[in-house]
Design an enzyme around this catalytic site. Structure first.
Site, PDB file in Angstrom:
ATOM      1  N   PHE A 296       0.825  -1.198   0.000  1.00  0.00           N
ATOM      2  CA  PHE A 296       0.000   0.000   0.000  1.00  0.00           C
ATOM      3  C   PHE A 296       0.871   1.265   0.000  1.00  0.00           C
ATOM      4  CE2 PHE A 296      -3.059  -3.181   1.710  1.00  0.00           C
ATOM      5  CZ  PHE A 296      -4.006  -3.081   0.715  1.00  0.00           C
ATOM      6  N   SER A 297       0.771   2.126   1.015  1.00  0.00           N
ATOM      7  CA  SER A 297       1.470   3.414   0.968  1.00  0.00           C
ATOM      8  C   SER A 297       2.978   3.308   1.121  1.00  0.00           C
ATOM      9  CB  SER A 297       0.904   4.374   2.013  1.00  0.00           C
ATOM     10  OG  SER A 297      -0.358   4.843   1.609  1.00  0.00           O
ATOM     11  N   GLY A 298       3.502   2.107   1.324  1.00  0.00           N
ATOM     12  CA  GLY A 298       4.946   1.940   1.172  1.00  0.00           C
ATOM     13  C   GLY A 298       5.406   2.390  -0.192  1.00  0.00           C
TER      14      GLY A 298
END
Length: 382
Positions: free
Chosen positions: A66-68
Site C-alpha cells: 500500500f502506501s509503502g
C-alpha cells in the site's frame, strides 16, 4: 511456525521477535529484512502467503505494501529535482498547466509532496476502472477546486498524492513512475520492487487479508463531515480485498499505493538512502538530494486522525510515536495496516517489514517490536 532466512551473529533476537509476531498477534505471513551499508543483517520470512491454497511464504514472495509505494515515488520526484527538472518551491502548474484551474495556480510541488495541496479526495464520481487509471484520475484532480475547509491544509492524501506526483513525473520526464523507478533505481540497485507488476510475476504475490475493523462496516450511519467524505479511502470499502488481490490492481501503476515488493529489496533501497543515495558503489541520488527527503516541510496534528504527522519531501519523519523505530533521525513510509519501511541514517541502515494480514489495532506492535529488537542488536553489534 518455523522462521526461515538469516540473521547476522548478534541479531538472533530479531528472529525471536519475528516468531513472536505469529504467536502473539496472529501473523499469517510476513517478511522482515535489514541492511547496514551493503551487509545483510536480517533476512527473515515465514508463515503462509495464501491461506486458501496453503501456499507458504517463500524467499521470493512479493507483498503489496500500500502506501509503502509513496517512498518509491518520492525518490523518483527527488531524482527529477536533482536533475533540475522540478523545483520543490515552484507552483505545480509550471509543469502541469491544467493544474492551475479552479484556484490551484499557487499550490507548490512541496505542498503536494507534504499533503498540503487540499485535494485529499476526488469529488467527481469514478469507478474501479477509473481508479486504476492514474492519468484519468490526475485529470479529474486538475479540474477540481481545492477544499476550502480550513482543516484541509494538512489532511493525508491517501490516493490523490500518487495521482498528483505521478502526473508531475510524467509531465517533466515522459515516463510513468513505475518505468522511471524500474530504470533509475530498481535496475541499478538490483531491487525486486515493482510499481505495476508484470503478469508473469503475479504467481509470487501473497494474498492480502483484512482482520476485523479494517474495512468499513456495511450499514453504518452515513458520514456527515464533508471533509471526511472527501477524504474517504475507497480501498477501505467492504469489498476492497477483492480489488487488492485482483490482477488489474497488481498491473496498475498506482504511485501512492500500488507497490509489490520483497522486504529484502525494500530494506536495500532504504539502506541506500540511509547512506546518502549510494550503495555498493552505485549512486542513485546525491547526498544533498536525500537531505531533502529528511528536511521537514510540515509537522502537526492531523485534523481527522488526531495523531501527529511530520513530512519531508514525500517521506514520513519521526514523531513522538516513533513509528520507524527508536533512532532520532528516521524517515521512510508506512503502508496501511502494518507494513513499515525506512532508513536510520546514523546507523547507515535500511529496514522493511511486509505482511499479508491488515490489522486495525493501533499501535501495531508487530513492526514496533521488530524495530526495537533490531535497534538493541545494532547498538551492541556495530
Amino acid at each position: 511456525m518455523s522462521v526461515q532466512g538469516f540473521t547476522a551473529p548478534g541479531f538472533e533476537a530479531v528472529a525471536d521477535a519475528f516468531a513472536r509476531n505469529f504467536e502473539r498477534y496472529g501473523e499469517v505471513g510476513a517478511a522482515f529484512a535489514a541492511y547496514r551499508d551493503g551487509e545483510v543483517l536480517v533476512d527473515l520470512w515465514g508463515g503462509v502467503a495464501d491461506p486458501g491454497s496453503g501456499r507458504p511464504w517463500r524467499a521470493d514472495t512479493l507483498q503489496l505494501v500500500f502506501s509503502g509505494a509513496k517512498g518509491l515515488t518520492a525518490a523518483c520526484v527527488l531524482l527529477l529535482v536533482q536533475r533540475g527538472l522540478l523545483d520543490l518551491d515552484a507552483p505545480a502548474a509550471r509543469y502541469w498547466p491544467e493544474f492551475a484551474a479552479a484556484g490551484k495556480e499557487r499550490i507548490t510541488v512541496a505542498e503536494i509532496l507534504s499533503h498540503q495541496a487540499r485535494l485529499p479526495g476526488v469529488r467527481e464520481p469514478f469507478g474501479t476502472a477509473e481508479l486504476l487509471d492514474p492519468r484519468h484520475m490526475a485529470g479529474l484532480l486538475a479540474a477540481q477546486a481545492p477544499s476550502d475547509d480550513p482543516r484541509a491544509g494538512f489532511v493525508y492524501h491517501a490516493l490523490t498524492w500518487g495521482w498528483l506526483t505521478g502526473e508531475l513525473v510524467r509531465r517533466v520526464d515522459g515516463r510513468s513512475v513505475g518505468a522511471l523507478f524500474a530504470e533509475e533505481f530498481a535496475g541499478p540497485l538490483g531491487l525486486d520492487v515493482w510499481l505495476g507488476l508484470p503478469d508473469e510475476q503475479h504467481h509470487r504475490v501473497a494474498t492480502m487479508l483484512a482482520s476485523p475493523g479494517v474495512l468499513e462496516t456495511p450499514g453504518r450511519p452515513a458520514e456527515t463531515d464533508p471533509l471526511r467524505v472527501l477524504a474517504r479511502n475507497p480501498l477501505m470499502a467492504p469489498d476492497a480485498p477483492a480489488l487488492w488481490n485482483s490482477a488489474a490492481f497488481r498491473r496498475a501503476e498506482l504511485p501512492a499505493v500500488g507497490a509489490h515488493v520483497t522486504a529484502r529489496s525494500m530494506a536495500r533501497f532504504y539502506a541506500c538512502l540511509a547512506r546518502g543515495g549510494e550503495l555498493d558503489g552505485v549512486r542513485v541520488l546525491k547526498e544533498d538530494t536525500v537531505e531533502l527527503a529528511r528536511r521537514e516541510l510540515r509537522c502537526g496534528v492531523s485534523p481527522l486522525w488526531g495523531s501527529e504527522m511530520a513530512y519531508g519531501a514525500g517521506y514520513e519523519l519521526r514523531t513522538g510515536a516513533a513509528l520507524f523505530g527508536p533512532p532520532s533521525q528516521t524517515f521512510g513510509h508506512a503502508g496501511a495496516w502494518g507494513s513499515r519501511h525506512g532508513a536510520w541514517p546514523a546507523e547507515r541502515l535500511g529496514f522493511s517489514y511486509a505482511m499479508n494480514l491488515a490489522r486495525a489495532e493501533l499501535p501495531d506492535r508487530r513492526p514496533l517490536d521488530l524495530l526495537a529488537a533490531l535497534h538493541d542488536a545494532t547498538r551492541t553489534h556495530r
